[in-house]
Write a protein that holds these residues in place. Structure first.
Motif, mmCIF file in Angstrom:
data_model
loop_
_atom_site.group_PDB
_atom_site.id
_atom_site.type_symbol
_atom_site.label_atom_id
_atom_site.label_comp_id
_atom_site.label_asym_id
_atom_site.label_seq_id
_atom_site.Cartn_x
_atom_site.Cartn_y
_atom_site.Cartn_z
ATOM 1 N N ALA A 1 -37.422 -1.054 -36.350
ATOM 2 C CA ALA A 1 -35.979 -1.294 -36.231
ATOM 3 C C ALA A 1 -35.549 -1.257 -34.767
ATOM 4 C CB ALA A 1 -35.209 -0.252 -37.040
ATOM 5 N N LEU A 2 -36.163 -0.383 -33.984
ATOM 6 C CA LEU A 2 -35.828 -0.303 -32.558
ATOM 7 C C LEU A 2 -36.204 -1.593 -31.834
ATOM 8 C CD1 LEU A 2 -34.863 1.188 -30.042
ATOM 9 C CD2 LEU A 2 -37.164 2.151 -29.834
ATOM 10 N N LEU A 3 -37.383 -2.130 -32.118
ATOM 11 C CA LEU A 3 -37.795 -3.369 -31.465
ATOM 12 C C LEU A 3 -36.857 -4.522 -31.819
ATOM 13 C CD1 LEU A 3 -41.673 -3.149 -31.807
ATOM 14 C CD2 LEU A 3 -40.268 -2.710 -29.784
ATOM 15 N N LYS A 4 -36.429 -4.594 -33.060
ATOM 16 C CA LYS A 4 -35.459 -5.627 -33.463
ATOM 17 C C LYS A 4 -34.131 -5.412 -32.743
ATOM 18 C CE LYS A 4 -37.370 -6.542 -38.022
ATOM 19 N NZ LYS A 4 -37.153 -6.429 -39.466
ATOM 20 N N HIS A 5 -33.723 -4.155 -32.621
ATOM 21 C CA HIS A 5 -32.476 -3.820 -31.942
ATOM 22 C C HIS A 5 -32.545 -4.227 -30.466
ATOM 23 C CE1 HIS A 5 -28.836 -1.548 -31.035
ATOM 24 N NE2 HIS A 5 -29.491 -0.933 -30.049
ATOM 25 N N LEU A 6 -33.669 -3.967 -29.833
ATOM 26 C CA LEU A 6 -33.811 -4.302 -28.409
ATOM 27 C C LEU A 6 -33.729 -5.805 -28.187
ATOM 28 C CD1 LEU A 6 -36.624 -1.816 -27.347
ATOM 29 C CD2 LEU A 6 -34.187 -1.663 -26.810
ATOM 30 N N THR A 7 -34.266 -6.597 -29.105
ATOM 31 C CA THR A 7 -34.206 -8.051 -28.930
ATOM 32 C C THR A 7 -32.770 -8.567 -28.994
ATOM 33 O OG1 THR A 7 -34.627 -8.476 -31.276
ATOM 34 C CG2 THR A 7 -36.533 -8.454 -29.797
ATOM 35 N N THR A 8 -31.908 -7.845 -29.679
ATOM 36 C CA THR A 8 -30.494 -8.208 -29.715
ATOM 37 C C THR A 8 -29.897 -8.189 -28.313
ATOM 38 O OG1 THR A 8 -30.326 -7.226 -31.901
ATOM 39 C CG2 THR A 8 -28.265 -7.608 -30.754
ATOM 40 N N TYR A 9 -30.415 -7.322 -27.459
ATOM 41 C CA TYR A 9 -29.927 -7.176 -26.090
ATOM 42 C C TYR A 9 -30.861 -7.848 -25.083
ATOM 43 C CZ TYR A 9 -26.721 -4.136 -28.374
ATOM 44 O OH TYR A 9 -25.752 -3.661 -29.224
ATOM 45 N N LYS A 10 -31.648 -8.805 -25.574
ATOM 46 C CA LYS A 10 -32.564 -9.609 -24.762
ATOM 47 C C LYS A 10 -33.611 -8.760 -24.042
ATOM 48 C CE LYS A 10 -29.365 -13.347 -24.450
ATOM 49 N NZ LYS A 10 -28.387 -14.069 -23.735
ATOM 50 N N LEU A 11 -34.008 -7.666 -24.687
ATOM 51 C CA LEU A 11 -35.113 -6.848 -24.208
ATOM 52 C C LEU A 11 -36.271 -7.064 -25.167
ATOM 53 C CD1 LEU A 11 -33.129 -3.586 -23.460
ATOM 54 C CD2 LEU A 11 -34.121 -5.122 -21.768
ATOM 55 N N SER A 12 -37.414 -7.415 -24.645
ATOM 56 C CA SER A 12 -38.558 -7.672 -25.516
ATOM 57 C C SER A 12 -39.779 -6.939 -25.003
ATOM 58 C CB SER A 12 -38.841 -9.165 -25.603
ATOM 59 O OG SER A 12 -39.169 -9.666 -24.319
ATOM 60 N N TYR A 13 -40.548 -6.427 -25.950
ATOM 61 C CA TYR A 13 -41.806 -5.777 -25.630
ATOM 62 C C TYR A 13 -42.922 -6.747 -25.969
ATOM 63 C CZ TYR A 13 -45.849 -2.775 -26.041
ATOM 64 O OH TYR A 13 -47.089 -2.236 -25.902
ATOM 65 N N VAL B 1 -42.331 0.206 -24.082
ATOM 66 C CA VAL B 1 -41.967 1.140 -25.140
ATOM 67 C C VAL B 1 -43.110 2.130 -25.333
ATOM 68 C CG1 VAL B 1 -41.319 1.401 -27.571
ATOM 69 C CG2 VAL B 1 -40.562 -0.608 -26.282
ATOM 70 N N SER B 2 -42.775 3.408 -25.277
ATOM 71 C CA SER B 2 -43.754 4.471 -25.510
ATOM 72 C C SER B 2 -43.285 5.279 -26.708
ATOM 73 C CB SER B 2 -43.850 5.361 -24.264
ATOM 74 O OG SER B 2 -44.695 6.448 -24.508
ATOM 75 N N LEU B 3 -44.082 5.283 -27.778
ATOM 76 C CA LEU B 3 -43.688 5.965 -29.013
ATOM 77 C C LEU B 3 -44.220 7.389 -29.061
ATOM 78 C CD1 LEU B 3 -44.338 3.098 -31.549
ATOM 79 C CD2 LEU B 3 -42.148 3.852 -30.640
ATOM 80 N N LYS B 4 -43.369 8.294 -29.455
ATOM 81 C CA LYS B 4 -43.727 9.697 -29.695
ATOM 82 C C LYS B 4 -43.410 9.988 -31.160
ATOM 83 C CE LYS B 4 -44.291 10.221 -25.226
ATOM 84 N NZ LYS B 4 -45.550 10.260 -24.604
#
Length: 57
Positions: free
Chosen positions: A15-27, A33-36
């Motif tokens: 969900a975070l990755l989808k959210h980031l693409t909304t703001y034109k941020l892509s991994y 992105v570092s997951l904990k």
């Protein structure tokens, strides 16, 4: 800039990755992105987009 996003069952990494693409941020395009266990640390030089994405999260 690095921001720590809290993760929950409903707001997971996918969900975070989808959210980031909304703001034109892509991994792995323009952010890292570092997951904990319960958080994700997102770094990007696009500070305005990252700040806005964090506020909306």
């Amino acid at each position: 800039m690095t921001v720590t996003f809290p993760l929950t069952e409903k707001r997971d990494a996918e969900a975070l990755l989808k959210h980031l693409t909304t703001y034109k941020l892509s991994y792995p395009g323009n952010c890292v992105v570092s997951l904990k266990a319960y958080v994700a640390q997102v770094s990007s030089c696009h500070t305005t987009a990252l700040g806005t994405a964090f506020t909306a999260w």
